[in-house]
Design an enzyme around this catalytic site. Sequence first.
Site, PDB file in Angstrom:
ATOM      1  CE1 TYR A  42      -3.116  -3.134   0.301  1.00 35.59           C
ATOM      2  CE2 TYR A  42      -3.558  -2.648   2.452  1.00 35.59           C
ATOM      3  CZ  TYR A  42      -3.539  -3.752   1.301  1.00 35.59           C
ATOM      4  OH  TYR A  42      -4.755  -3.966   1.775  1.00 35.59           O
ATOM      5  CG  HIS A 101      -0.601  -9.028  -0.012  1.00 35.81           C
ATOM      6  ND1 HIS A 101      -0.446  -7.682   0.223  1.00 35.81           N
ATOM      7  CD2 HIS A 101      -1.773  -8.950  -0.408  1.00 35.81           C
ATOM      8  CE1 HIS A 101      -1.319  -6.629  -0.091  1.00 35.81           C
ATOM      9  NE2 HIS A 101      -2.208  -7.583  -0.301  1.00 35.81           N
TER      10      HIS A 101
HETATM   11  P1  NAP Z   1     -14.526  -1.291   0.690  1.00 33.85           P
HETATM   12  O1  NAP Z   1     -13.910  -1.366   2.368  1.00 33.85           O
HETATM   13  O2  NAP Z   1     -14.664  -3.129   0.873  1.00 33.85           O
HETATM   14  O3  NAP Z   1     -14.656  -0.303   0.240  1.00 33.85           O
HETATM   15  C1  NAP Z   1     -14.069   0.712   0.537  1.00 33.85           C
HETATM   16  C2  NAP Z   1     -15.150   2.067  -0.274  1.00 33.85           C
HETATM   17  O4  NAP Z   1     -15.699   2.403   0.617  1.00 33.85           O
HETATM   18  C3  NAP Z   1     -14.289   3.653  -0.273  1.00 33.85           C
HETATM   19  O5  NAP Z   1     -14.837   3.476  -1.334  1.00 33.85           O
HETATM   20  C4  NAP Z   1     -15.202   4.102   0.640  1.00 33.85           C
HETATM   21  O6  NAP Z   1     -15.290   5.641   0.643  1.00 33.85           O
HETATM   22  C5  NAP Z   1     -16.252   3.449   0.827  1.00 33.85           C
HETATM   23  N1  NAP Z   1     -17.195   3.578   1.988  1.00 33.85           N
HETATM   24  C6  NAP Z   1     -16.378   2.777   3.168  1.00 33.85           C
HETATM   25  N2  NAP Z   1     -17.713   3.296   4.432  1.00 33.85           N
HETATM   26  C7  NAP Z   1     -18.766   3.647   3.944  1.00 33.85           C
HETATM   27  C8  NAP Z   1     -19.979   3.704   3.817  1.00 33.85           C
HETATM   28  N3  NAP Z   1     -20.474   3.836   5.137  1.00 33.85           N
HETATM   29  N4  NAP Z   1     -21.009   4.754   2.861  1.00 33.85           N
HETATM   30  C9  NAP Z   1     -20.725   4.508   1.905  1.00 33.85           C
HETATM   31  N5  NAP Z   1     -19.437   4.602   0.722  1.00 33.85           N
HETATM   32  C10 NAP Z   1     -18.512   3.963   2.129  1.00 33.85           C
HETATM   33  O7  NAP Z   1     -12.991  -1.277  -0.240  1.00 33.85           O
HETATM   34  P2  NAP Z   1     -11.394  -1.574  -0.481  1.00 33.85           P
HETATM   35  O8  NAP Z   1     -10.943  -1.229   0.498  1.00 33.85           O
HETATM   36  O9  NAP Z   1     -10.492  -2.571  -1.052  1.00 33.85           O
HETATM   37  O10 NAP Z   1     -11.572  -3.367   1.220  1.00 33.85           O
HETATM   38  C11 NAP Z   1     -11.073  -2.916   2.859  1.00 33.85           C
HETATM   39  C12 NAP Z   1      -9.985  -3.144   3.465  1.00 33.85           C
HETATM   40  O11 NAP Z   1      -9.515  -4.743   2.703  1.00 33.85           O
HETATM   41  C13 NAP Z   1      -8.070  -2.757   2.220  1.00 33.85           C
HETATM   42  O12 NAP Z   1      -8.696  -0.887   2.672  1.00 33.85           O
HETATM   43  C14 NAP Z   1      -7.842  -2.820   2.832  1.00 33.85           C
HETATM   44  O13 NAP Z   1      -6.650  -3.010   4.000  1.00 33.85           O
HETATM   45  C15 NAP Z   1      -8.022  -4.662   2.507  1.00 33.85           C
HETATM   46  N6  NAP Z   1      -7.966  -5.156   1.150  1.00 33.85           N
HETATM   47  C16 NAP Z   1      -6.438  -6.361   0.890  1.00 33.85           C
HETATM   48  C17 NAP Z   1      -7.055  -6.806  -0.025  1.00 33.85           C
HETATM   49  C18 NAP Z   1      -5.835  -8.503   0.010  1.00 33.85           C
HETATM   50  O14 NAP Z   1      -5.170  -8.358  -0.912  1.00 33.85           O
HETATM   51  N7  NAP Z   1      -5.317  -8.635   1.164  1.00 33.85           N
HETATM   52  C19 NAP Z   1      -7.326  -6.415  -1.185  1.00 33.85           C
HETATM   53  C20 NAP Z   1      -7.849  -5.508  -0.622  1.00 33.85           C
HETATM   54  C21 NAP Z   1      -8.352  -4.940   0.010  1.00 33.85           C
HETATM   55  P3  NAP Z   1     -14.540   6.577   1.575  1.00 33.85           P
HETATM   56  O15 NAP Z   1     -12.904   6.053   1.275  1.00 33.85           O
HETATM   57  O16 NAP Z   1     -14.600   7.658   0.428  1.00 33.85           O
HETATM   58  O17 NAP Z   1     -15.045   7.126   2.407  1.00 33.85           O
END
Ligand code: NAP
Length: 267
Positions: A42, A101
């Site tokens: 990240y 990862h």
């Molecule tokens: P997510 O959590 O499913 O979605 C994030 C999106 O949703 C952002 O655009 C955020 O907007 C929005 N959001 C969050 N809360 C909200 C709410 N209450 N109402 C409306 N919109 C909302 O996606 P993600 O970031 O892909 O996944 C979460 C975490 O999982 C990552 O940040 C990372 O730490 C981890 N991850 C790990 C891997 C892996 O390979 N291990 C892959 C992907 C993700 P705003 O930011 O504008 O609030």
Amino acid sequence: MTVQTMPRLGLGTWELTDEDCLRAVPLALDMGYRHVDTAQMYGNEAQVGEAIASSSVDRDDIWLTTKLSLGNLKSPSSVVSSTEQSLTDLRTDHVDLLLIHWPTQIDQLEATLEAMQGLRDRGLTRHIGVSNFTAEQVTRAARAAEILTNQVEYHALLDQQKVKAATVEAGGVLTAYSPLARGQLLRDPVVVNVAGARSESPAQTALRWLLDQDDVVVIPKATSEDHLRSNLAALDLTPLSTNDRASLDDLPKDQRVIDPPFAPDWD
Ligand code: NAP
């Protein structure tokens, strides 16, 4: 006091960088988050470390996870040296959880896990785990080491029952990443309807569907204060009724939002 078990809801920080990271992470900690998920890939470990240091919450009260990047999985020595660098960047002497990862160097899995266990023995991480492992891969990993979690994409638009069962069978919990399907789930009319009837946000309904399951931890990413608060508050909402749960169960379960070229052949 050190956090002993992984809090069921954490803050995802992928793409949370610079000023947003320095603002959102302390804000989240101040409002009650006690679990932060980052990764070498990240590129924000230094900012996450600075943000945690600037918050009002003690490092020992926070569950901190990071992940070894693809490049650093090439040899046991890069596993060790890159983790040491992560700790410097994160301004801490240990993380709570260190993950592989992606299972890209699967032929070296046992050697990688051995190096990670060495880091655990030195106190540089309290637990080890994996991410994006298939059912077969997590079973193999658990034969070589104690695996606390398998962190995979999981939400109401993706069937992950096979990998979840294998992870639990291996003694771990499933950490659901992209639990909001990166926003896609929040526009789904079924989710919007259930949320409206329950007087909650679609994000809260989506998170509740996950939190109502045993052995599942969620790590939604959010930037704005409203989103951060709404997601954390999902922890205290009542479980979905049988009917509401069935409505989300019936959604199509083939919508994978994270599928890079180096991903394994998914189950
Ligand atoms: P997510 O959590 O499913 O979605 C994030 C999106 O949703 C952002 O655009 C955020 O907007 C929005 N959001 C969050 N809360 C909200 C709410 N209450 N109402 C409306 N919109 C909302 O996606 P993600 O970031 O892909 O996944 C979460 C975490 O999982 C990552 O940040 C990372 O730490 C981890 N991850 C790990 C891997 C892996 O390979 N291990 C892959 C992907 C993700 P705003 O930011 O504008 O609030």
